[in-house]
Design a protein around this motif. Sequence first.
Motif, PDB file in Angstrom:
ATOM      1  N   ARG A 148     -34.710 -36.130 -11.066  1.00  0.00           N
ATOM      2  CA  ARG A 148     -35.867 -35.812 -10.755  1.00  0.00           C
ATOM      3  C   ARG A 148     -36.443 -35.954  -9.572  1.00  0.00           C
ATOM      4  N   TYR A 149     -35.426 -35.641  -8.865  1.00  0.00           N
ATOM      5  CA  TYR A 149     -35.954 -35.830  -7.221  1.00  0.00           C
ATOM      6  C   TYR A 149     -37.259 -34.765  -6.978  1.00  0.00           C
ATOM      7  N   GLY A 150     -38.197 -35.208  -6.229  1.00  0.00           N
ATOM      8  CA  GLY A 150     -39.205 -34.264  -5.990  1.00  0.00           C
ATOM      9  C   GLY A 150     -40.549 -34.664  -7.057  1.00  0.00           C
ATOM     10  N   THR A 151     -40.164 -35.321  -7.981  1.00  0.00           N
ATOM     11  CA  THR A 151     -41.442 -35.592  -8.685  1.00  0.00           C
ATOM     12  C   THR A 151     -41.839 -37.334  -8.557  1.00  0.00           C
ATOM     13  N   PRO A 152     -42.939 -37.687  -9.094  1.00  0.00           N
ATOM     14  CA  PRO A 152     -43.229 -39.025  -8.837  1.00  0.00           C
ATOM     15  C   PRO A 152     -42.426 -39.938  -9.443  1.00  0.00           C
ATOM     16  N   CYS A 153     -42.439 -41.109  -8.780  1.00  0.00           N
ATOM     17  CA  CYS A 153     -41.717 -42.340  -9.325  1.00  0.00           C
ATOM     18  C   CYS A 153     -42.496 -42.780 -10.572  1.00  0.00           C
ATOM     19  N   PRO A 154     -41.629 -43.068 -11.718  1.00  0.00           N
ATOM     20  CA  PRO A 154     -42.335 -43.567 -12.746  1.00  0.00           C
ATOM     21  C   PRO A 154     -43.063 -45.035 -12.479  1.00  0.00           C
ATOM     22  N   ARG A 155     -42.610 -45.759 -11.504  1.00  0.00           N
ATOM     23  CA  ARG A 155     -43.002 -46.949 -11.473  1.00  0.00           C
ATOM     24  C   ARG A 155     -44.191 -46.919 -10.194  1.00  0.00           C
ATOM     25  N   CYS A 156     -44.033 -46.519  -9.152  1.00  0.00           N
ATOM     26  CA  CYS A 156     -44.976 -46.671  -8.341  1.00  0.00           C
ATOM     27  C   CYS A 156     -45.684 -45.221  -7.738  1.00  0.00           C
ATOM     28  N   GLY A 157     -45.038 -44.092  -8.022  1.00  0.00           N
ATOM     29  CA  GLY A 157     -45.854 -42.813  -8.009  1.00  0.00           C
ATOM     30  C   GLY A 157     -45.441 -42.159  -6.880  1.00  0.00           C
ATOM     31  N   ALA A 158     -44.682 -42.800  -5.952  1.00  0.00           N
ATOM     32  CA  ALA A 158     -44.003 -42.196  -4.509  1.00  0.00           C
ATOM     33  C   ALA A 158     -43.044 -40.804  -4.925  1.00  0.00           C
ATOM     34  N   ASP A 159     -42.780 -40.104  -4.092  1.00  0.00           N
ATOM     35  CA  ASP A 159     -41.905 -38.853  -4.437  1.00  0.00           C
ATOM     36  C   ASP A 159     -40.434 -39.658  -4.442  1.00  0.00           C
ATOM     37  N   LEU A 160     -39.826 -39.105  -5.820  1.00  0.00           N
ATOM     38  CA  LEU A 160     -38.316 -39.589  -5.599  1.00  0.00           C
ATOM     39  C   LEU A 160     -37.473 -38.587  -4.574  1.00  0.00           C
ATOM     40  N   ARG A 161     -36.647 -39.357  -4.082  1.00  0.00           N
ATOM     41  CA  ARG A 161     -35.707 -38.375  -3.061  1.00  0.00           C
ATOM     42  C   ARG A 161     -34.340 -38.516  -3.459  1.00  0.00           C
ATOM     43  N   ARG A 162     -33.446 -37.729  -2.822  1.00  0.00           N
ATOM     44  CA  ARG A 162     -32.177 -37.577  -3.329  1.00  0.00           C
ATOM     45  C   ARG A 162     -31.124 -37.590  -1.990  1.00  0.00           C
ATOM     46  N   VAL A 163     -29.954 -37.986  -2.329  1.00  0.00           N
ATOM     47  CA  VAL A 163     -28.979 -37.751  -1.335  1.00  0.00           C
ATOM     48  C   VAL A 163     -27.696 -37.046  -2.001  1.00  0.00           C
ATOM     49  N   SER A 164     -27.495 -35.978  -1.158  1.00  0.00           N
ATOM     50  CA  SER A 164     -26.407 -34.852  -1.798  1.00  0.00           C
ATOM     51  C   SER A 164     -24.927 -35.121  -1.403  1.00  0.00           C
ATOM     52  N   TYR A 165     -24.129 -35.379  -2.187  1.00  0.00           N
ATOM     53  CA  TYR A 165     -22.677 -35.627  -1.720  1.00  0.00           C
ATOM     54  C   TYR A 165     -21.864 -34.230  -2.260  1.00  0.00           C
ATOM     55  N   GLU A 166     -20.534 -34.127  -1.962  1.00  0.00           N
ATOM     56  CA  GLU A 166     -19.752 -33.064  -2.443  1.00  0.00           C
ATOM     57  C   GLU A 166     -19.857 -32.779  -3.923  1.00  0.00           C
ATOM     58  N   SER A 167     -19.622 -33.688  -4.785  1.00  0.00           N
ATOM     59  CA  SER A 167     -19.690 -33.670  -6.080  1.00  0.00           C
ATOM     60  C   SER A 167     -20.601 -34.059  -6.867  1.00  0.00           C
ATOM     61  N   HIS A 168     -21.660 -34.801  -6.377  1.00  0.00           N
ATOM     62  CA  HIS A 168     -22.961 -35.261  -7.129  1.00  0.00           C
ATOM     63  C   HIS A 168     -24.044 -35.814  -6.175  1.00  0.00           C
ATOM     64  N   GLU A 169     -25.035 -35.975  -6.606  1.00  0.00           N
ATOM     65  CA  GLU A 169     -26.500 -36.292  -6.045  1.00  0.00           C
ATOM     66  C   GLU A 169     -26.763 -37.658  -6.302  1.00  0.00           C
ATOM     67  N   VAL A 170     -27.469 -38.462  -5.607  1.00  0.00           N
ATOM     68  CA  VAL A 170     -28.112 -39.633  -5.823  1.00  0.00           C
ATOM     69  C   VAL A 170     -29.491 -39.740  -5.866  1.00  0.00           C
ATOM     70  N   THR A 171     -30.226 -39.903  -6.997  1.00  0.00           N
ATOM     71  CA  THR A 171     -31.671 -39.952  -6.840  1.00  0.00           C
ATOM     72  C   THR A 171     -32.431 -41.456  -6.843  1.00  0.00           C
ATOM     73  N   TYR A 172     -33.335 -41.645  -5.965  1.00  0.00           N
ATOM     74  CA  TYR A 172     -33.857 -42.906  -5.432  1.00  0.00           C
ATOM     75  C   TYR A 172     -35.359 -42.735  -5.431  1.00  0.00           C
ATOM     76  N   CYS A 173     -36.047 -44.112  -5.470  1.00  0.00           N
ATOM     77  CA  CYS A 173     -37.426 -44.112  -4.754  1.00  0.00           C
ATOM     78  C   CYS A 173     -37.401 -44.933  -3.523  1.00  0.00           C
ATOM     79  N   PRO A 174     -37.761 -44.349  -2.462  1.00  0.00           N
ATOM     80  CA  PRO A 174     -37.875 -44.972  -1.053  1.00  0.00           C
ATOM     81  C   PRO A 174     -38.746 -46.093  -1.305  1.00  0.00           C
ATOM     82  N   ALA A 175     -39.829 -46.201  -1.902  1.00  0.00           N
ATOM     83  CA  ALA A 175     -40.775 -47.194  -1.929  1.00  0.00           C
ATOM     84  C   ALA A 175     -40.240 -48.343  -2.654  1.00  0.00           C
ATOM     85  N   CYS A 176     -39.773 -47.957  -3.814  1.00  0.00           N
ATOM     86  CA  CYS A 176     -39.115 -49.135  -4.693  1.00  0.00           C
ATOM     87  C   CYS A 176     -37.708 -49.845  -4.426  1.00  0.00           C
TER      88      CYS A 176
END
Length: 278
Positions: free
Chosen positions: A233-261
């Motif tokens: 759900r990167y690019g959408t608001p964090c369900p807890r704080c509302g900040a934009d969710l970000r991602r880190v892309s690897y060869e075989s997968h992506e990790v989604t996280y909230c910088p603020a949280c």
Amino acid sequence: MPELPEVQALAERLDAAVGGGAFARADVLQFSSLKTVTPRPAELAGATLRQVGRRGKFLVFAFEDGRRLLVHLSQGGRIDVEQPPKSTRPRGAVVRLSFEGRPGVLVKEFGRERKAGWWVLAPGDDGPLAKLGPEPDSPTFDELIAKDQDTRRVHTILRDQRTVAGIGRGYADDILHRARLSPTASLGKLSAEERRALLEAVREVLAEALEMERQRSGGLPTKIGDHFAVHGRYGTPCPRCGADLRRVSYESHEVTYCPACQTGGKVLADRRLSRLVR
């Protein structure tokens, strides 16, 4: 990819549908998917299915004589429960399992890599199950999180089936978000409080997901994971704080996280973007 909640709920539905039935046959529709040579699937004919259960991400069809048939859906595998049983060969069909007087179980594959497979195991043979780590609700896993000084990232540990069985990239993202831990956090460097938060998040996220998966009926549809909190759900608001969710892309997968949280406001380097600007 179906993970513990999806596979556990699916196992419960399959057990209700075909448990107690006599195995009739396995119609092999994609020969490369069968990962064992002996026992042959035809040798299961007439065997009574004691239970459909789960170990890690494997469906386990356990027969009363001790033999087992395993199914791993991998990344794009899905299941149809056919009532009445069918004899067609739809796109992506892998194997159809038939039981006397019961619905058919059709395994399908929609992935390009890490494809679905199945195994027929003799009594006492654990096959691929032998390499699995403990389940997330086990005392062994609790002790690992509470005391181990493993220097690997927690996200990596949660996805390593040899360390803990059943969790994949989706619930690993959601667990770390729930625990307010960075995707780059190392287990060995976590405080006692952070370890407790991690264990609590594992239990809560998987339990909540399982309850939602138990609302399904039949097999496992193409679209799953619609109840993830942050994964995918990167690019959408964090369900807890509302900040934009970000991602880190690897060869075989992506990790989604909230910088603020999770990272104190720090945006982690996206390796995919880093490669593009070189």
